[in-house]
Structures are given as structure tokens and as C-alpha cells.
Design a protein around this motif. Structure first.
Motif, PDB file in Angstrom:
ATOM      1  N   HIS A 170       0.890  -1.156   0.000  1.00  0.00           N
ATOM      2  CA  HIS A 170       0.000   0.000   0.000  1.00  0.00           C
ATOM      3  C   HIS A 170       0.929   1.208   0.000  1.00  0.00           C
ATOM      4  O   HIS A 170       1.708   1.399   0.928  1.00  0.00           O
ATOM      5  CB  HIS A 170      -0.884  -0.008   1.251  1.00  0.00           C
ATOM      6  N   ILE A 171       0.865   2.023  -1.067  1.00  0.00           N
ATOM      7  CA  ILE A 171       1.774   3.154  -1.236  1.00  0.00           C
ATOM      8  C   ILE A 171       0.954   4.439  -1.304  1.00  0.00           C
ATOM      9  O   ILE A 171      -0.064   4.504  -1.986  1.00  0.00           O
ATOM     10  CB  ILE A 171       2.609   3.020  -2.528  1.00  0.00           C
ATOM     11  N   VAL A 172       1.430   5.466  -0.600  1.00  0.00           N
ATOM     12  CA  VAL A 172       0.793   6.784  -0.628  1.00  0.00           C
ATOM     13  C   VAL A 172       1.894   7.824  -0.778  1.00  0.00           C
ATOM     14  O   VAL A 172       2.914   7.753  -0.098  1.00  0.00           O
ATOM     15  CB  VAL A 172       0.021   7.075   0.681  1.00  0.00           C
ATOM     16  N   TRP A 173       1.687   8.774  -1.695  1.00  0.00           N
ATOM     17  CA  TRP A 173       2.584   9.917  -1.779  1.00  0.00           C
ATOM     18  C   TRP A 173       1.772  11.167  -2.091  1.00  0.00           C
ATOM     19  O   TRP A 173       0.674  11.095  -2.605  1.00  0.00           O
ATOM     20  CB  TRP A 173       3.733   9.687  -2.751  1.00  0.00           C
ATOM     21  N   ILE A 174       2.338  12.326  -1.705  1.00  0.00           N
ATOM     22  CA  ILE A 174       1.589  13.581  -1.799  1.00  0.00           C
ATOM     23  C   ILE A 174       2.279  14.564  -2.737  1.00  0.00           C
ATOM     24  O   ILE A 174       3.475  14.455  -3.006  1.00  0.00           O
ATOM     25  CB  ILE A 174       1.407  14.234  -0.405  1.00  0.00           C
TER      26      ILE A 174
ATOM     27  N   ASP B 252      -4.621  15.967  -3.894  1.00  0.00           N
ATOM     28  CA  ASP B 252      -3.265  16.267  -3.431  1.00  0.00           C
ATOM     29  C   ASP B 252      -2.446  15.035  -3.050  1.00  0.00           C
ATOM     30  O   ASP B 252      -1.369  15.176  -2.473  1.00  0.00           O
ATOM     31  CB  ASP B 252      -3.307  17.242  -2.256  1.00  0.00           C
ATOM     32  N   HIS B 253      -2.938  13.846  -3.349  1.00  0.00           N
ATOM     33  CA  HIS B 253      -2.151  12.644  -3.048  1.00  0.00           C
ATOM     34  C   HIS B 253      -2.642  11.442  -3.861  1.00  0.00           C
ATOM     35  O   HIS B 253      -3.733  11.476  -4.426  1.00  0.00           O
ATOM     36  CB  HIS B 253      -2.151  12.326  -1.555  1.00  0.00           C
ATOM     37  N   ILE B 254      -1.814  10.407  -3.878  1.00  0.00           N
ATOM     38  CA  ILE B 254      -2.098   9.167  -4.597  1.00  0.00           C
ATOM     39  C   ILE B 254      -2.087   8.018  -3.598  1.00  0.00           C
ATOM     40  O   ILE B 254      -1.197   7.931  -2.757  1.00  0.00           O
ATOM     41  CB  ILE B 254      -1.010   8.869  -5.659  1.00  0.00           C
ATOM     42  N   HIS B 255      -3.066   7.121  -3.708  1.00  0.00           N
ATOM     43  CA  HIS B 255      -3.111   5.866  -2.953  1.00  0.00           C
ATOM     44  C   HIS B 255      -3.115   4.740  -3.971  1.00  0.00           C
ATOM     45  O   HIS B 255      -3.949   4.748  -4.873  1.00  0.00           O
ATOM     46  CB  HIS B 255      -4.436   5.729  -2.182  1.00  0.00           C
ATOM     47  N   ILE B 256      -2.226   3.756  -3.829  1.00  0.00           N
ATOM     48  CA  ILE B 256      -2.316   2.564  -4.668  1.00  0.00           C
ATOM     49  C   ILE B 256      -1.980   1.321  -3.850  1.00  0.00           C
ATOM     50  O   ILE B 256      -1.172   1.367  -2.932  1.00  0.00           O
ATOM     51  CB  ILE B 256      -1.419   2.618  -5.932  1.00  0.00           C
ATOM     52  N   LEU B 257      -2.655   0.241  -4.187  1.00  0.00           N
ATOM     53  CA  LEU B 257      -2.347  -1.077  -3.639  1.00  0.00           C
ATOM     54  C   LEU B 257      -1.844  -1.881  -4.820  1.00  0.00           C
ATOM     55  O   LEU B 257      -2.561  -2.062  -5.811  1.00  0.00           O
ATOM     56  CB  LEU B 257      -3.584  -1.723  -3.030  1.00  0.00           C
ATOM     57  N   VAL B 258      -0.588  -2.316  -4.749  1.00  0.00           N
ATOM     58  CA  VAL B 258       0.035  -3.014  -5.869  1.00  0.00           C
ATOM     59  C   VAL B 258       0.597  -4.363  -5.447  1.00  0.00           C
ATOM     60  O   VAL B 258       0.892  -4.580  -4.275  1.00  0.00           O
ATOM     61  CB  VAL B 258       1.166  -2.170  -6.512  1.00  0.00           C
ATOM     62  N   SER B 259       0.735  -5.235  -6.430  1.00  0.00           N
ATOM     63  CA  SER B 259       1.406  -6.510  -6.245  1.00  0.00           C
ATOM     64  C   SER B 259       2.672  -6.470  -7.094  1.00  0.00           C
ATOM     65  O   SER B 259       2.605  -6.166  -8.281  1.00  0.00           O
ATOM     66  CB  SER B 259       0.491  -7.651  -6.698  1.00  0.00           C
TER      67      SER B 259
ATOM     68  N   TRP C 257       6.150  16.139  -6.658  1.00  0.00           N
ATOM     69  CA  TRP C 257       5.845  15.308  -5.488  1.00  0.00           C
ATOM     70  C   TRP C 257       6.705  15.704  -4.306  1.00  0.00           C
ATOM     71  O   TRP C 257       7.851  16.089  -4.437  1.00  0.00           O
ATOM     72  CB  TRP C 257       6.078  13.832  -5.811  1.00  0.00           C
ATOM     73  N   SER C 258       6.145  15.529  -3.126  1.00  0.00           N
ATOM     74  CA  SER C 258       6.893  15.727  -1.897  1.00  0.00           C
ATOM     75  C   SER C 258       7.995  14.668  -1.813  1.00  0.00           C
ATOM     76  O   SER C 258       7.916  13.631  -2.471  1.00  0.00           O
ATOM     77  CB  SER C 258       5.933  15.600  -0.712  1.00  0.00           C
ATOM     78  N   ARG C 259       8.991  14.873  -0.995  1.00  0.00           N
ATOM     79  CA  ARG C 259      10.159  13.985  -0.969  1.00  0.00           C
ATOM     80  C   ARG C 259       9.857  12.571  -0.481  1.00  0.00           C
ATOM     81  O   ARG C 259      10.441  11.622  -0.963  1.00  0.00           O
ATOM     82  CB  ARG C 259      11.249  14.584  -0.083  1.00  0.00           C
ATOM     83  N   GLY C 260       8.998  12.406   0.468  1.00  0.00           N
ATOM     84  CA  GLY C 260       8.789  11.096   1.081  1.00  0.00           C
ATOM     85  C   GLY C 260       7.600  10.345   0.522  1.00  0.00           C
ATOM     86  O   GLY C 260       6.944  10.788  -0.434  1.00  0.00           O
ATOM     87  N   TYR C 261       7.313   9.228   1.150  1.00  0.00           N
ATOM     88  CA  TYR C 261       6.142   8.423   0.806  1.00  0.00           C
ATOM     89  C   TYR C 261       5.834   7.502   1.973  1.00  0.00           C
ATOM     90  O   TYR C 261       6.655   7.301   2.860  1.00  0.00           O
ATOM     91  CB  TYR C 261       6.361   7.612  -0.474  1.00  0.00           C
ATOM     92  N   PHE C 262       4.633   6.950   1.972  1.00  0.00           N
ATOM     93  CA  PHE C 262       4.219   5.965   2.961  1.00  0.00           C
ATOM     94  C   PHE C 262       4.113   4.625   2.246  1.00  0.00           C
ATOM     95  O   PHE C 262       3.610   4.556   1.123  1.00  0.00           O
ATOM     96  CB  PHE C 262       2.857   6.326   3.554  1.00  0.00           C
TER      97      PHE C 262
END
Length: 143
Positions: free
Chosen positions: A17-21, A60-67, A106-111
Motif C-alpha cells: 500500500h503506497i501513498v505519496w503527496i 493532493d495525493h495518490i493511494h495505490i495497492l500493488v502486487s 511530489w513531496s520527498r517522502g512516501y508511505f
């Protein structure tokens, strides 16, 4: 039953599960920019043999669930997603270049968090039941 993917010498099921802003959380992902962002993310994932299970483009952000497969590190995947999408969006949308004069969309970090069908408790129990030796804290040696 669990469906695993296979490589030449591997069987795996890795999901992230990846999120970035956006930088400064500016709400720029609207209309055609949001649609193009989604299209770019799909292309990048397809090029890297990553399957998108679910995704969402917010203002203002992206959420994705990837395999993903084990040969592609999560940091490399995010680098590709953010770098290529930012580069293309700046090329195609002049108003983004004006808002982000430093060429950083994009902001520098991510979740990132991994997901799976096995919980931490199940893994701990599995490890604990490997042998019946005397325990030495939480890290044992089997026979």
C-alpha cells in the motif's frame, strides 16, 4: 486458496500500500491532470510488471495497492512512479511548471505498508513451534 505468482526460482505474493503527496499538498491533481496521472501510473506499473489491485487519485495525493515481484525493491518502484510521472506531467502541463518552479511535483517522502494473509501473531506462533528446544528470549536455535 492463495494464488501465488511464480518466477524462475521463486513463488511469491507481495503487496504494498503506497501513498505519496504533492509538494506543499497543493490540490493540482484535478480533471485532465488527474486522468493523465492515473494513465502514467498504469503505464509505469505495466512496464515494471507490477499489478495495480486498487488505486485512487485525490487532489493532493495518490493511494495505490500493488502486487510486485521480489526483484523490484519498493524504493525503486516509488522512485520510478514519482520520477517518470512528474517528468511527463511537467512536459504536458505548463501550469504545473509555473506552480512548481523547482521542477518537483511530489513531496520527498512516501508511505508504504505491506499487506498479506499472514498476521504477525501467526508468524510468531509458527516460529515458536519449530522445535521444542529451550527458549532463549525470542530468537531460538533448532536442532
Amino acid at each position: 486458496m492463495q494464488t501465488y505468482k511464480s518466477g524462475s526460482h521463486t513463488r511469491y505474493d507481495i503487496k504494498y500500500h503506497i501513498v505519496w503527496i504533492t509538494k506543499y499538498r497543493r490540490p493540482v491533481l484535478e480533471g485532465s491532470v488527474a486522468e493523465r496521472t492515473r494513465e502514467l501510473i498504469r503505464q509505469i506499473c505495466m512496464q515494471n510488471e507490477v499489478t495495480i489491485i486498487k488505486g485512487h487519485v485525490s487532489k493532493d495525493h495518490i493511494h495505490i495497492l500493488v502486487s510486485s515481484n521480489p526483484s523490484l525493491s519498493i524504493s525503486r518502484l516509488v522512485q520510478k512512479l514519482k520520477g517518470a510521472s512528474s517528468h511527463k506531467l511537467f512536459q504536458e502541463y505548463a501550469h504545473l511548471r509555473k506552480q512548481y518552479w523547482g521542477q518537483h511535483l511530489w513531496s520527498r517522502g512516501y508511505f508504504v505498508a505491506t499487506t498479506g494473509t499472514v498476521t504477525d501473531e501467526m508468524i510468531k506462533e509458527y516460529i515458536a513451534n519449530q522445535d521444542n528446544e529451550l527458549p532463549d528470549d525470542d530468537f531460538r536455535i533448532g536442532s
